[in-house]
Write a protein that holds these residues in place. Structure first.
Motif, short mmCIF file in Angstrom:
data_model
loop_
_atom_site.label_atom_id
_atom_site.label_comp_id
_atom_site.label_asym_id
_atom_site.label_seq_id
_atom_site.Cartn_x
_atom_site.Cartn_y
_atom_site.Cartn_z
N ALA A 89 1.08 4.01 -3.02
CA ALA A 89 0.76 5.41 -2.74
C ALA A 89 1.90 6.33 -3.17
CB ALA A 89 0.46 5.58 -1.25
N GLN B 262 0.82 -1.20 0.00
CA GLN B 262 0.00 0.00 0.00
C GLN B 262 0.87 1.27 0.00
OE1 GLN B 262 -3.18 0.09 -0.40
NE2 GLN B 262 -3.56 -2.09 -0.30
N ALA C 8 1.62 9.21 -5.99
CA ALA C 8 1.96 10.60 -5.69
C ALA C 8 3.05 11.11 -6.63
CB ALA C 8 2.41 10.72 -4.23
#
Length: 891
Positions: A126, A122, A130
């Motif tokens: 992420a 995760q 980003a």
């Protein structure tokens, strides 16, 4: 444009296909291929015509809104006028290409850093998301600057280059962009040999041919004559050609095989034809020789799994499978002779990427005058050597775990996925060879040389596990000498114990490097590969010399094999590549068993490195009656010389597409699951597998297909969520008994009542506004269904009644197959209870005490199904399942 594209594509593709095909092609097949290429080109013309028409109409529509006068001018497409000698859209194209390349490189490098730095999926995802967002924002700003610079450069070059101005004219830009793509692929081909198997070279060449033809077609449109009076006859001839090809010429297996295996573009066009005439959407059509025996019944097709003893021939082979057919025939059995029953030590050596035919004892010394394995040849002279050993897979990831467990990697080993592109980890539920040795008190050790092995599950049953040589990946490192040193050190430390040692030599695996202390065969990839083998053989020879000096040598059995071979360009597999095909050069490996004082012999007949586990277990006198193996004990061959000429062994690979093979000493059958295509080779007449006999349908084809299908049914298609990767995701989906959901659903059924929705449950308490919420939906399969339905879950605040739903307040998940396709509804069995989890994003503004949960059901083609029970007033496809409590919104 479409006609010009296919006019260039068809002859070019025909020539390239015949040039790429590895086998011989007779004149009849060449003519049939002409008909097939022509028919597929007409199909491509139709696709291009529809796509181009839509594109040009859209361009006209946009142009009309920008310049109504120019937009209504004659012609399909009105280009922008010249401005300072350039077309304004061309600099914009180059600016986009430039910043997209920079942005893609930045995201790739950042993603690589994230995957190496973090192991939590995760967090890694992420960070990558980003990073991509930041890069997009930066690239949008950079694009404005680049666009200004390119426009200035294009206007400056316009007087000098005119139509040849690549920065300001469309045709010149197209040629330059094609050259740029070709140059980039050529650079990757030369600098990154490992990328050759995935570079779409042929597809790019085909696309360039179509693009060139389309450009010529657009250029010469004004010169095309009006329709001739013979046009109807030409159309009738084309119709006759297409019909004859779809029914007869293209149905010839050899012709279709040539197209599918030697031309990626023809393969994809055949796939679109299949999709167009696959009326029941079961993956099989009724033309081009696919012969769907039940074109309107998804359950019956040549690729279906025949359910034993149900009276139905699901796979269209003319008979119903019975359970008695699934039991593999036993091979010869003999006990270990009394004089060889003792407390042996065992040294198992696996050498990465060694082809049997490149060894001295495999005939290479006579064939090429290269004595690549003189020390192993000495060992063969006093051991049992198996001349027809077939690796269980063509790559390390699938083959090494299979050797250690005597189970096929994709169909028999319990695995757990790992992030970062690392192979799945072996779970403790597997029984490895070191664990078996522990049953009789063996002290066990292992020496690894690969970065994967630091956390691959190979530590099971190993007292002394050493992968320090493989902790840091270095393709130029030479580790064979270090492996020998560590083996000798370990064995010398454990002379007073009964021991088992497994060690892996990595050096023959690419990237091939030169070794100054062996024969210099040359600088080509095959030359370096031979030198790598000889370097490893030299170090193993040093090991054998030193073992003779240790007291335990008289009681030490040595087993040596390899996990797979490597390509030297014999087929379409690039030199130095493995894992992606099941041809001889990738599967035929050495297998040597040295038992002190046993009579040496060379044994024929098909065997497999999967036989290592049951063989060592029997030699050690270990009871393994509670275990099952895919391999067999080779004791009858080792001590009695009993060959098993009728035995058939199997191999598998899933990269880039699923392939399975059945191999005897006389024949090999390769099955391509995606295209439902077979290759049959007569290994006596055609040992290097160049001529596919499957199109001729010899008697051996039926026999080998039967054996392969029985194996697929028994092993690959076993519904086991733990030991079968294809089904391992269903462990959380199929419930052992009927559930008792907290919210029951009434009246909602699917598939004509064959599936009913039982109810729903919140996974973690009430739904919380502003946060994601997991919801279980329970299904019951009353009867089998042939439709793989996609489900999406929806929710909205409860109003005055259940049937009030405002689109503005509704939230929903994406539509997907159950288990993300691991257990779609067409694979549910009658009586199954299925629990699927959906994650809803609850909006922050919801203030109701209850949330209504609804289910949207659609076929894979997108057609949504009407609900059979309660629905909102404005949507008959949204089935209401019930309500769940909604927590008060945070103040």
């Amino acid at each position: 444009m479409a006609a010009g594209g296919v006019a260039v594509f068809a002859p070019a593709e025909w020539v390239l296909t015949l040039w790429s095909y590895s086998g011989t092609v007779g004149i009849a097949s060449k003519l049939r291929l002409v008909a097939l290429v022509a028919t597929l080109s007409l199909w491509l013309w139709l696709i291009l015509t529809l796509c181009l028409t839509g594109t040009l109409l859209a361009a006209r529509f946009v142009r009309m809104h920008l310049d109504s006068g120019a937009g209504r001018a004659p012609g399909w497409f009105v280009p922008t006028p010249l401005h300072h000698g350039i077309r304004r859209g061309v600099p914009s194209l180059w600016a986009t290409v430039f910043v997209a390349g920079i942005g893609g490189l930045a995201v790739q490098r950042g993603a690589l850093w994230a995957m190496k730095t973090f192991k939590e999926p995760q967090l890694t995802a992420a960070l990558i998301a980003a990073l991509a967002l930041v890069v997009v924002v930066m690239m949008l700003a950079l694009r404005r600057v680049v666009l200004v610079a390119v426009t200035v450069a294009a206007e400056a070059l316009a007087p000098l280059l005119g139509r040849l101005n690549t920065l300001g004219r469309w045709r010149a830009a197209g040629l330059a962009l094609a050259a740029l793509v070709g140059g980039a692929m050529l650079a990757c081909w030369v600098a990154l040999p490992q990328s050759r198997s995935v570079l779409p070279v042929r597809l790019v060449i085909s696309a360039l041919a179509v693009g060139l033809g389309m450009g010529l077609g657009a250029l010469y449109v004004p010169r095309l004559p009006r329709p001739h009076r013979l046009a109807p006859w030409v159309g009738a001839g084309a119709f006759a050609l297409v019909t004859s090809t779809l029914v007869w010429f293209g149905a010839d297996l050899e012709t279709r095989y040539i197209a599918i295996t030697a031309s990626p573009s023809l393969d994809r066009l055949i796939g679109t034809v299949r999709m167009a005439n696959d009326l029941d959407r079961d993956g099989f059509g009724s033309v081009l020789g696919e012969n769907d025996c039940a074109p309107f019944d998804k359950k019956l097709n040549p690729g279906a799994i025949d359910k034993p003893d149900d009276g139905i021939d699901q796979d269209c082979d003319g008979r119903d499978l019975t359970w008695t057919m699934l039991v593999p025939p036993p091979g010869p059995t003999k006990p270990v002779p009394p004089e060889f029953k003792r407390d042996w030590n065992f040294l198992l050596i696996t050498i990465d990427t060694v082809r049997y035919d490149r060894t001295t004892f495999g005939g290479y010394a006579k064939k090429a005058n290269r004595n690549t394995t003189p020390r192993l040849a000495e060992l063969v002279d006093r051991s049992t050597s198996f001349s027809w050993a077939q690796a269980p897979s063509a790559g390390t990831m699938a083959s090494i775990p299979a050797i250690l467990t005597s189970k096929f990697f994709h169909s028999g080993i319990a695995l757990k996925d790992r992030p970062g592109g690392i192979p799945p980890k072996l779970l403790p539920e597997n029984t490895t060879l070191p664990e078996i040795m522990k049953r009789k008190g063996y002290y066990t050790g292992a020496i690894g040389t690969h970065e994967w092995w630091s956390d691959w599950g190979f530590e099971q049953g190993v007292d002394d596990y050493d992968n320090t040589l493989g902790k840091a990946h270095d393709p130029f490192d030479a580790t064979a000498g270090k492996v020998t040193d560590r083996i000798l050190a370990w064995v010398s430390r454990n002379q007073n114990k009964k021991w088992f040692m497994w060690a892996h030599y990595l050096d023959p695996h690419g990237r091939y490097v030169a070794h100054p202390d062996v024969v210099d065969y040359g600088s080509s990839e095959p030359d370096l590969y031979d030198a790598e083998i000889q370097w490893t053989d030299q170090q193993i020879g040093r090991l054998l010399d030193e073992l003779k000096r240790l007291p335990s040598t008289r009681n030490t059995i040595i087993v040596i094999t390899s996990d797979h071979g490597d390509s030297m360009g014999e087929h379409t597999v690039p030199v130095g590549t493995h894992g992606i095909a099941l041809y001889r050069e990738l599967l035929h490996v050495p297998l040597i068993v040295h038992v002190p004082d046993n009579r040496p012999r060379v044994v024929g007949g098909a065997v497999s490195p999967l036989d290592v586990v049951p063989t060592i277990a029997e030699l050690a006198g270990i009871d393994v009656s509670d275990l099952s193996f895919e391999g067999r004990s080779l004791v009858p061959q080792i001590f009695y010389g009993l060959e098993d000429p009728k035995r058939i062994v199997f191999a598998e690979t899933n990269a880039p597409a699923r392939q399975r093979a059945a191999i005897s000493q006389d024949y090999k059958l390769i099955y391509y699951l995606k295209s439902n295509l077979y290759e049959l080779f007569d290994l006596k007449a055609d040992p290097w597998e160049k001529n596919n006999l499957a199109p001729q349908n010899p008697p051996a084809l039926a026999e080998m297909k039967n054996v392969l299908q029985l194996w697929l049914t028994r092993v690959m298609n076993a519904r086991d969520p733990l030991y079968n990767q294809a089904y391992r995701q269903i462990a959380d989906l199929v419930l052992p008994a009927a559930p008792t959901p907290s919210v029951k659903t009434d009246g909602q059924t699917l598939a004509g009542g064959n599936i009913e929705v039982l109810g729903i449950d919140p996974v973690n308490g009430p739904l919380v506004p502003g946060k994601p919420a997991d919801v279980y939906v329970y299904f019951h399969a009353k009867q089998a269904t042939t439709t793989p339905y996609k489900f999406a879950l929806a929710a909205w605040p409860l109003g005055a009644s259940l049937t009030e739903a405002s689109p503005a307040s509704l939230t929903r998940t994406g539509a997907r197959l159950t288990g993300d396709g691991a257990l779609a509804t067409d694979a549910w069995k009658p009586g199954d209870y299925i629990r699927e989890k959906f994650t809803l994003q609850v909006p922050a503004g919801w203030t109701s005490a209850q949330a209504v949960i609804g289910l949207i059901t659609a076929e894979t083609g997108g057609m949504q199904q009407r609900a059979t029970g309660a629905t909102p007033a404005n949507d008959p496809t949204l089935a209401i399942l019930g309500t769940l409590p909604l927590a008060p919104a945070a103040p």
